[in-house]
Design a protein around this motif. Structure first.
Motif, PDB file in Angstrom:
ATOM      1  N   THR A   1       1.157  11.071 -10.306  1.00 27.38           N
ATOM      2  CA  THR A   1       1.302   9.935 -11.222  1.00 27.38           C
ATOM      3  C   THR A   1       1.861  10.363 -12.579  1.00 27.38           C
ATOM      4  OG1 THR A   1      -1.013  10.142 -11.914  1.00 27.38           O
ATOM      5  CG2 THR A   1      -0.533   8.615 -10.119  1.00 27.38           C
ATOM      6  N   ASP A   2       1.732  11.646 -12.918  1.00 28.21           N
ATOM      7  CA  ASP A   2       2.245  12.150 -14.196  1.00 28.21           C
ATOM      8  C   ASP A   2       3.689  12.645 -14.110  1.00 28.21           C
ATOM      9  OD1 ASP A   2      -0.157  11.590 -15.357  1.00 28.21           O
ATOM     10  OD2 ASP A   2      -0.825  13.665 -15.550  1.00 28.21           O
ATOM     11  N   GLN A   3       4.371  12.381 -13.010  1.00 25.27           N
ATOM     12  CA  GLN A   3       5.750  12.833 -12.878  1.00 25.27           C
ATOM     13  C   GLN A   3       6.639  12.229 -13.968  1.00 25.27           C
ATOM     14  OE1 GLN A   3       7.378  14.982 -10.328  1.00 25.27           O
ATOM     15  NE2 GLN A   3       5.213  15.582 -10.411  1.00 25.27           N
ATOM     16  N   THR A   4       7.603  13.021 -14.429  1.00 27.40           N
ATOM     17  CA  THR A   4       8.553  12.507 -15.418  1.00 27.40           C
ATOM     18  C   THR A   4       9.420  11.409 -14.816  1.00 27.40           C
ATOM     19  OG1 THR A   4      10.122  14.277 -14.840  1.00 27.40           O
ATOM     20  CG2 THR A   4       8.632  14.670 -16.710  1.00 27.40           C
ATOM     21  N   TYR A   5       9.660  11.468 -13.515  1.00 22.73           N
ATOM     22  CA  TYR A   5      10.353  10.388 -12.808  1.00 22.73           C
ATOM     23  C   TYR A   5       9.304   9.336 -12.469  1.00 22.73           C
ATOM     24  CZ  TYR A   5      13.865   8.269  -9.714  1.00 22.73           C
ATOM     25  OH  TYR A   5      14.792   7.420  -9.137  1.00 22.73           O
ATOM     26  N   GLN A   6       9.437   8.145 -13.027  1.00 20.35           N
ATOM     27  CA  GLN A   6       8.361   7.167 -12.970  1.00 20.35           C
ATOM     28  C   GLN A   6       8.542   6.034 -11.964  1.00 20.35           C
ATOM     29  OE1 GLN A   6       5.217   6.730 -15.214  1.00 20.35           O
ATOM     30  NE2 GLN A   6       5.610   8.855 -14.623  1.00 20.35           N
ATOM     31  N   ASN A   7       9.765   5.818 -11.466  1.00 22.79           N
ATOM     32  CA  ASN A   7       9.969   4.690 -10.545  1.00 22.79           C
ATOM     33  C   ASN A   7       9.540   5.102  -9.139  1.00 22.79           C
ATOM     34  OD1 ASN A   7      10.630   2.132  -9.689  1.00 22.79           O
ATOM     35  ND2 ASN A   7      12.803   2.580  -9.431  1.00 22.79           N
ATOM     36  N   LEU A   8       8.239   5.131  -8.955  1.00 20.64           N
ATOM     37  CA  LEU A   8       7.642   5.625  -7.715  1.00 20.64           C
ATOM     38  C   LEU A   8       6.784   4.547  -7.069  1.00 20.64           C
ATOM     39  CD1 LEU A   8       6.255   9.047  -9.035  1.00 20.64           C
ATOM     40  CD2 LEU A   8       8.462   8.679  -7.914  1.00 20.64           C
ATOM     41  N   GLU A   9       6.700   4.606  -5.735  1.00 23.71           N
ATOM     42  CA  GLU A   9       5.600   3.957  -5.019  1.00 23.71           C
ATOM     43  C   GLU A   9       4.868   5.072  -4.288  1.00 23.71           C
ATOM     44  OE1 GLU A   9       6.401   1.290  -1.840  1.00 23.71           O
ATOM     45  OE2 GLU A   9       7.599   2.728  -0.709  1.00 23.71           O
ATOM     46  N   ILE A  10       3.567   5.066  -4.380  1.00 23.57           N
ATOM     47  CA  ILE A  10       2.756   6.131  -3.793  1.00 23.57           C
ATOM     48  C   ILE A  10       2.031   5.551  -2.595  1.00 23.57           C
ATOM     49  CG2 ILE A  10       0.945   7.828  -4.234  1.00 23.57           C
ATOM     50  CD1 ILE A  10       1.732   7.404  -7.292  1.00 23.57           C
ATOM     51  N   VAL A  11       2.555   5.848  -1.409  1.00 19.47           N
ATOM     52  CA  VAL A  11       2.053   5.284  -0.157  1.00 19.47           C
ATOM     53  C   VAL A  11       1.039   6.252   0.444  1.00 19.47           C
ATOM     54  CG1 VAL A  11       2.662   4.496   2.159  1.00 19.47           C
ATOM     55  CG2 VAL A  11       4.215   4.053   0.228  1.00 19.47           C
ATOM     56  N   VAL A  12      -0.211   5.854   0.447  1.00 17.30           N
ATOM     57  CA  VAL A  12      -1.284   6.706   0.953  1.00 17.30           C
ATOM     58  C   VAL A  12      -1.831   6.106   2.247  1.00 17.30           C
ATOM     59  CG1 VAL A  12      -3.437   7.876   0.412  1.00 17.30           C
ATOM     60  CG2 VAL A  12      -1.895   7.194  -1.446  1.00 17.30           C
ATOM     61  N   VAL A  13      -1.870   6.911   3.285  1.00 17.89           N
ATOM     62  CA  VAL A  13      -2.489   6.475   4.538  1.00 17.89           C
ATOM     63  C   VAL A  13      -3.670   7.389   4.828  1.00 17.89           C
ATOM     64  CG1 VAL A  13      -2.172   5.986   6.985  1.00 17.89           C
ATOM     65  CG2 VAL A  13      -0.255   5.665   5.395  1.00 17.89           C
ATOM     66  N   ASP A  14      -4.862   6.806   4.828  1.00 15.24           N
ATOM     67  CA  ASP A  14      -6.075   7.592   5.067  1.00 15.24           C
ATOM     68  C   ASP A  14      -6.451   7.514   6.541  1.00 15.24           C
ATOM     69  OD1 ASP A  14      -8.451   9.096   3.863  1.00 15.24           O
ATOM     70  OD2 ASP A  14      -9.392   7.559   5.103  1.00 15.24           O
ATOM     71  N   ASP A  15      -6.718   8.691   7.110  1.00 21.18           N
ATOM     72  CA  ASP A  15      -6.964   8.797   8.552  1.00 21.18           C
ATOM     73  C   ASP A  15      -8.464   8.851   8.861  1.00 21.18           C
ATOM     74  OD1 ASP A  15      -5.932   8.777  11.105  1.00 21.18           O
ATOM     75  OD2 ASP A  15      -5.658  10.951  11.218  1.00 21.18           O
TER      76      ASP A  15
END
Length: 315
Positions: free
Chosen positions: A32-46
């Motif tokens: 989340t602290d990346q300098t590149y900010q236009n992100l979607e963080i897709v998390v799949v919990d198993d």
């Protein structure tokens, strides 16, 4: 930052989790602290049984870019990873494990350097459970790029969490065949088959070694004899080769060489030393051995058969 973000391509982060409470918060913060900010963080919990989902939901409250999907049944790592990839909407996708640490400029650097390639991967250094540096390089292989798919059959220098890929690679590589040992090796071969694999010279993440890390846990396993390990390794390479041939990932000339490698490897299961394979690899070093710093040593090691380790178990 706002004006810059509006002009940036959307990059998805595909993060798979399973009982990762110990290191997950640190990894999430580094994303989340990346300098590149236009992100979607897709998390799949198993189907985690620890506090992993609580950590994810807590982070989501502070960052709406995080999207959480919970499996109803355990899919296993590779199928869970496929599911995460399929849910990504970005033009580019970065692969993430749950226990590493990214440098703040990782995504920005890889996005800047990827060019027309399908996959770019960075260098990596090692840290221990406490986050302290571990001397040395990993993996201890040459870092290769361009058209070199056959050299990624006997080993792999592309580590999943160091990669940024174009979404077009998903159309080529998915589904990953069941039973393939590593998704990153499969993606690397698929991109290299097109000549669109690139190696960044930058070290952009810390790869954490710990008791629950799948790769390092398998390296430390003592219960399996060297003879049995040699059989498993040969079987994995043969199976991988069969899947690549069936999927028609390679050009015709490379496919024929891979078929020959597979046929020569079969003799390892019933020999002390596979001289036929040694002759083949000596002839085709430029195709199959670009990863290895000492090619003669690599050939000797690859050609030791099942009975070599049966008779000389401590070699």
């Amino acid at each position: 930052m706002q004006n810059r973000t509006e002009n940036e391509a959307l990059i998805s982060i595909a993060l798979c989790t399973y009982n990762g409470e110990q290191f997950l918060a640190e990894q999430l913060k580094s994303i989340t602290d990346q300098t590149y900010q236009n992100l979607e963080i897709v998390v799949v919990d198993d189907c985690s049984t620890d506090k992993t989902v609580d950590i994810l939901e807590g982070a989501q409250k502070n960052d709406p870019r995080i999207k959480i999907y919970k499996n109803e049944k355990n899919l296993g790592f590779i199928k869970n990873f496929e599911k995460a990839l399929e849910k990504c909407k970005g033009e580019f996708i970065a692969l993430s494990d749950q226990d590493d640490v990214w440098l703040a400029h990782k995504i920005e650097t890889l996005h800047r350097e990827i060019g027309d390639n399908l996959l770019i991967y960075s260098a990596v250094d090692l840290i221990n459970e406490e986050g302290h540096p571990i001397p040395g390089t990993f993996p201890r292989l040459n870092r290769i790029e361009g058209h070199c798919p056959l050299s990624l059959i006997l080993g792999n220098c592309v580590i999943g969490h160091t990669c940024l890929i174009r979404k077009e690679l998903i159309e080529i590589a998915l589904p990953i065949p069941p039973g393939v040992f590593s998704h990153d090796q499969w993606l690397a071969i698929a991109s290299s088959a097109t000549g669109q694999l690139k190696a960044s010279t930058d070290t952009l993440s810390h790869y954490r070694t710990h008791s629950k890390n799948t790769l390092f846990k398998s390296k430390r396993a003592k219960s399996t004899s060297k003879a049995e390990k040699s059989l498993k390794k040969v079987s994995r390479i043969i199976y991988l080769s069969e899947q690549i041939i069936q999927r028609k990932l390679l050009k015709r000339a490379d496919t024929e060489k891979l078929k020959a490698l597979k046929e020569n490897l079969e003799a390892n299961k019933r020999s002390f030393y596979n001289f036929r394979l040694a002759r083949f690899l000596n002839t085709h070093q430029a195709d199959f051995l670009k990863l290895f710093k000492n090619r003669r040593k690599a050939i000797r090691k690859q050609c030791r058969g099942y009975f070599f380790y049966k008779i000389l178990p401590f070699q």
